[in-house]
Design a protein around this motif. Structure first.
Motif, PDB file in Angstrom:
ATOM      1  N   TYR A   1      -2.954   0.859  -4.029  1.00  0.00           N
ATOM      2  CA  TYR A   1      -2.666  -0.525  -3.649  1.00  0.00           C
ATOM      3  C   TYR A   1      -1.916  -1.183  -4.804  1.00  0.00           C
ATOM      4  O   TYR A   1      -2.405  -1.266  -5.931  1.00  0.00           O
ATOM      5  CB  TYR A   1      -3.955  -1.273  -3.314  1.00  0.00           C
ATOM      6  CG  TYR A   1      -4.515  -0.800  -1.990  1.00  0.00           C
ATOM      7  CD1 TYR A   1      -5.263   0.371  -1.909  1.00  0.00           C
ATOM      8  CD2 TYR A   1      -4.241  -1.488  -0.815  1.00  0.00           C
ATOM      9  CE1 TYR A   1      -5.737   0.839  -0.692  1.00  0.00           C
ATOM     10  CE2 TYR A   1      -4.705  -1.032   0.402  1.00  0.00           C
ATOM     11  CZ  TYR A   1      -5.450   0.133   0.456  1.00  0.00           C
ATOM     12  OH  TYR A   1      -5.902   0.593   1.674  1.00  0.00           O
TER      13      TYR A   1
ATOM     14  N   ILE B   1     -11.194  -5.604   1.515  1.00  0.00           N
ATOM     15  CA  ILE B   1     -11.229  -4.648   2.611  1.00  0.00           C
ATOM     16  C   ILE B   1     -12.686  -4.479   3.043  1.00  0.00           C
ATOM     17  O   ILE B   1     -13.543  -4.078   2.253  1.00  0.00           O
ATOM     18  CB  ILE B   1     -10.645  -3.279   2.213  1.00  0.00           C
ATOM     19  CG1 ILE B   1      -9.270  -3.442   1.542  1.00  0.00           C
ATOM     20  CG2 ILE B   1     -10.507  -2.392   3.457  1.00  0.00           C
ATOM     21  CD1 ILE B   1      -8.685  -2.143   0.997  1.00  0.00           C
TER      22      ILE B   1
ATOM     23  N   ASP C   1      -8.150   4.375   4.592  1.00  0.00           N
ATOM     24  CA  ASP C   1      -7.737   3.296   3.688  1.00  0.00           C
ATOM     25  C   ASP C   1      -7.426   3.828   2.286  1.00  0.00           C
ATOM     26  O   ASP C   1      -6.900   3.089   1.448  1.00  0.00           O
ATOM     27  CB  ASP C   1      -8.843   2.242   3.574  1.00  0.00           C
ATOM     28  CG  ASP C   1      -9.159   1.568   4.896  1.00  0.00           C
ATOM     29  OD1 ASP C   1     -10.304   1.084   5.058  1.00  0.00           O
ATOM     30  OD2 ASP C   1      -8.266   1.524   5.773  1.00  0.00           O
ATOM     31  N   SER C   2      -7.746   5.079   2.041  1.00  0.00           N
ATOM     32  CA  SER C   2      -7.480   5.674   0.723  1.00  0.00           C
ATOM     33  C   SER C   2      -5.987   5.671   0.459  1.00  0.00           C
ATOM     34  O   SER C   2      -5.193   6.168   1.262  1.00  0.00           O
ATOM     35  CB  SER C   2      -8.011   7.110   0.682  1.00  0.00           C
ATOM     36  OG  SER C   2      -9.414   7.139   0.833  1.00  0.00           O
TER      37      SER C   2
ATOM     38  N   ARG D   1      -9.796  -5.972   9.175  1.00  0.00           N
ATOM     39  CA  ARG D   1     -10.672  -5.583   8.074  1.00  0.00           C
ATOM     40  C   ARG D   1     -10.043  -5.943   6.726  1.00  0.00           C
ATOM     41  O   ARG D   1     -10.731  -5.953   5.708  1.00  0.00           O
ATOM     42  CB  ARG D   1     -10.950  -4.077   8.121  1.00  0.00           C
ATOM     43  CG  ARG D   1     -11.712  -3.602   9.342  1.00  0.00           C
ATOM     44  CD  ARG D   1     -12.104  -2.133   9.230  1.00  0.00           C
ATOM     45  NE  ARG D   1     -10.933  -1.246   9.152  1.00  0.00           N
ATOM     46  CZ  ARG D   1     -10.515  -0.652   8.051  1.00  0.00           C
ATOM     47  NH1 ARG D   1     -11.163  -0.825   6.915  1.00  0.00           N
ATOM     48  NH2 ARG D   1      -9.453   0.149   8.084  1.00  0.00           N
ATOM     49  N   PHE D   2      -8.748  -6.197   6.746  1.00  0.00           N
ATOM     50  CA  PHE D   2      -8.009  -6.510   5.520  1.00  0.00           C
ATOM     51  C   PHE D   2      -7.786  -8.011   5.439  1.00  0.00           C
ATOM     52  O   PHE D   2      -7.341  -8.645   6.408  1.00  0.00           O
ATOM     53  CB  PHE D   2      -6.651  -5.808   5.508  1.00  0.00           C
ATOM     54  CG  PHE D   2      -6.727  -4.332   5.290  1.00  0.00           C
ATOM     55  CD1 PHE D   2      -7.156  -3.485   6.301  1.00  0.00           C
ATOM     56  CD2 PHE D   2      -6.371  -3.783   4.069  1.00  0.00           C
ATOM     57  CE1 PHE D   2      -7.232  -2.112   6.096  1.00  0.00           C
ATOM     58  CE2 PHE D   2      -6.427  -2.418   3.855  1.00  0.00           C
ATOM     59  CZ  PHE D   2      -6.860  -1.582   4.874  1.00  0.00           C
TER      60      PHE D   2
ATOM     61  N   THR E   1     -14.765  -0.154   4.921  1.00  0.00           N
ATOM     62  CA  THR E   1     -13.702   0.779   4.558  1.00  0.00           C
ATOM     63  C   THR E   1     -13.779   2.078   5.360  1.00  0.00           C
ATOM     64  O   THR E   1     -14.869   2.552   5.720  1.00  0.00           O
ATOM     65  CB  THR E   1     -13.745   1.110   3.063  1.00  0.00           C
ATOM     66  OG1 THR E   1     -15.074   1.521   2.710  1.00  0.00           O
ATOM     67  CG2 THR E   1     -13.332  -0.070   2.222  1.00  0.00           C
ATOM     68  N   GLU E   2     -12.592   2.637   5.608  1.00  0.00           N
ATOM     69  CA  GLU E   2     -12.458   3.911   6.311  1.00  0.00           C
ATOM     70  C   GLU E   2     -11.715   4.884   5.403  1.00  0.00           C
ATOM     71  O   GLU E   2     -10.988   4.477   4.493  1.00  0.00           O
ATOM     72  CB  GLU E   2     -11.685   3.701   7.617  1.00  0.00           C
ATOM     73  CG  GLU E   2     -12.357   2.731   8.560  1.00  0.00           C
ATOM     74  CD  GLU E   2     -11.551   2.491   9.832  1.00  0.00           C
ATOM     75  OE1 GLU E   2     -10.411   3.030   9.923  1.00  0.00           O
ATOM     76  OE2 GLU E   2     -12.048   1.773  10.721  1.00  0.00           O
TER      77      GLU E   2
ATOM     78  N   ARG F   1       0.872  -1.174   0.000  1.00  0.00           N
ATOM     79  CA  ARG F   1       0.000   0.000   0.000  1.00  0.00           C
ATOM     80  C   ARG F   1       0.909   1.225   0.000  1.00  0.00           C
ATOM     81  O   ARG F   1       1.904   1.268   0.748  1.00  0.00           O
ATOM     82  CB  ARG F   1      -0.890  -0.012   1.240  1.00  0.00           C
ATOM     83  CG  ARG F   1      -1.777   1.193   1.391  1.00  0.00           C
ATOM     84  CD  ARG F   1      -2.813   0.983   2.473  1.00  0.00           C
ATOM     85  NE  ARG F   1      -2.271   0.987   3.815  1.00  0.00           N
ATOM     86  CZ  ARG F   1      -3.029   0.975   4.905  1.00  0.00           C
ATOM     87  NH1 ARG F   1      -4.347   0.941   4.787  1.00  0.00           N
ATOM     88  NH2 ARG F   1      -2.483   0.971   6.096  1.00  0.00           N
TER      89      ARG F   1
END
Lengths: 117, 110
Positions: free
Chosen positions: A90, A79, A86-87, A64-65, A82-83, A36
């Motif tokens: 990848y 994922i 997380d942006s 979460r991943f 998402t939050e 990431r």
């Protein structure tokens, strides 16, 4: 020959939604990696597969991943919930394994840019 | 914990003005040190692998060298198409993952 491919190239989602990112490695490469990358930073390791199994998942930030590689080729990074944090971009990479068992040079795909609104 | 530090963060060069990028590292048993080039919005593109101190690799205007504590990427007579972010990464023995530095952003102006 064909390089590493990743789909989609861009993904926009809303906070709380579930996303899947796909990676198709170079044909014959048994090792596959997910990284990431945030803006202005180097890629950060997430998980590494040898064949179908995760050899090292120490970089996954939380539960979460999750990633799978059921047939030892294509991999999916999943994922949940998402939050906004997380942006990121990848990146997927693949490599062959040398006779000593060590990973050879990693070749990267074009990445999936994920934006969580 | 493996660590990679790259300097400078950014470098602005005139076309033809040679310079060097630094990558300092600490790793528990180096298997390889890797240099990649990354264009905006793209994935890293492999340039070189160095395995042992004293080793050097060259490709066009780029030359990478390695010591026990650092690596240098020398850019000789750069052209505008050499503008990119250059990433350094180390791989420890018995590990698959790469530990990256933050990169050096190079801009070459005509």
């Amino acid at each position: 020959g064909a390089g590493v491919s990743q789909t989609p190239s861009n993904k926009v989602t809303e906070k709380g939604k579930y996303v899947e990112l796909r990676c198709d490695p170079i044909s014959g490469h048994t090792a596959l990696y997910w990284y990431r990358q945030s803006l202005g930073q180097g890629p950060e390791f997430l998980i590494y597969f040898q064949g179908t199994g995760a050899a090292d998942d120490s970089g996954l930030p939380n539960d979460r991943f999750f990633a799978v590689r059921p047939e030892g080729s294509v991999s999916t990074l999943k994922i949940q919930r998402t939050e906004r944090g997380d942006s990121a971009m990848y990146l997927c990479a693949s490599s062959s394994i040398g006779t000593s068992g060590a990973s050879e040079t990693q070749y990267f795909g074009p990445g999936t840019r994920l934006l969580v609104l | 914990e493996d660590q990679v530090t790259q300097s400078p963060e950014a470098l602005r060069l005139q076309e033809g003005e040679s310079s060097s990028l630094n990558c300092s590292y600490t790793v528990s048993g180096l298997r390889g040190l890797f240099w990649y080039r990354q264009d905006p919005g793209k994935g890293p593109e492999f340039l070189f692998t160095l395995y042992s101190a004293g080793e050097e690799k060259e490709k066009e205007r780029l030359k990478a060298t390695l010591t026990k504590k650092e690596s240098f990427l020398h850019i000789t007579a750069p052209k505008p198409e050499d503008s990119a972010t250059y990433l350094c990464a180390v791989q420890a023995r018995r590990r698959g993952k790469l530990q990256f530095g933050a990169g050096t952003q190079v801009v070459v102006t005509p």
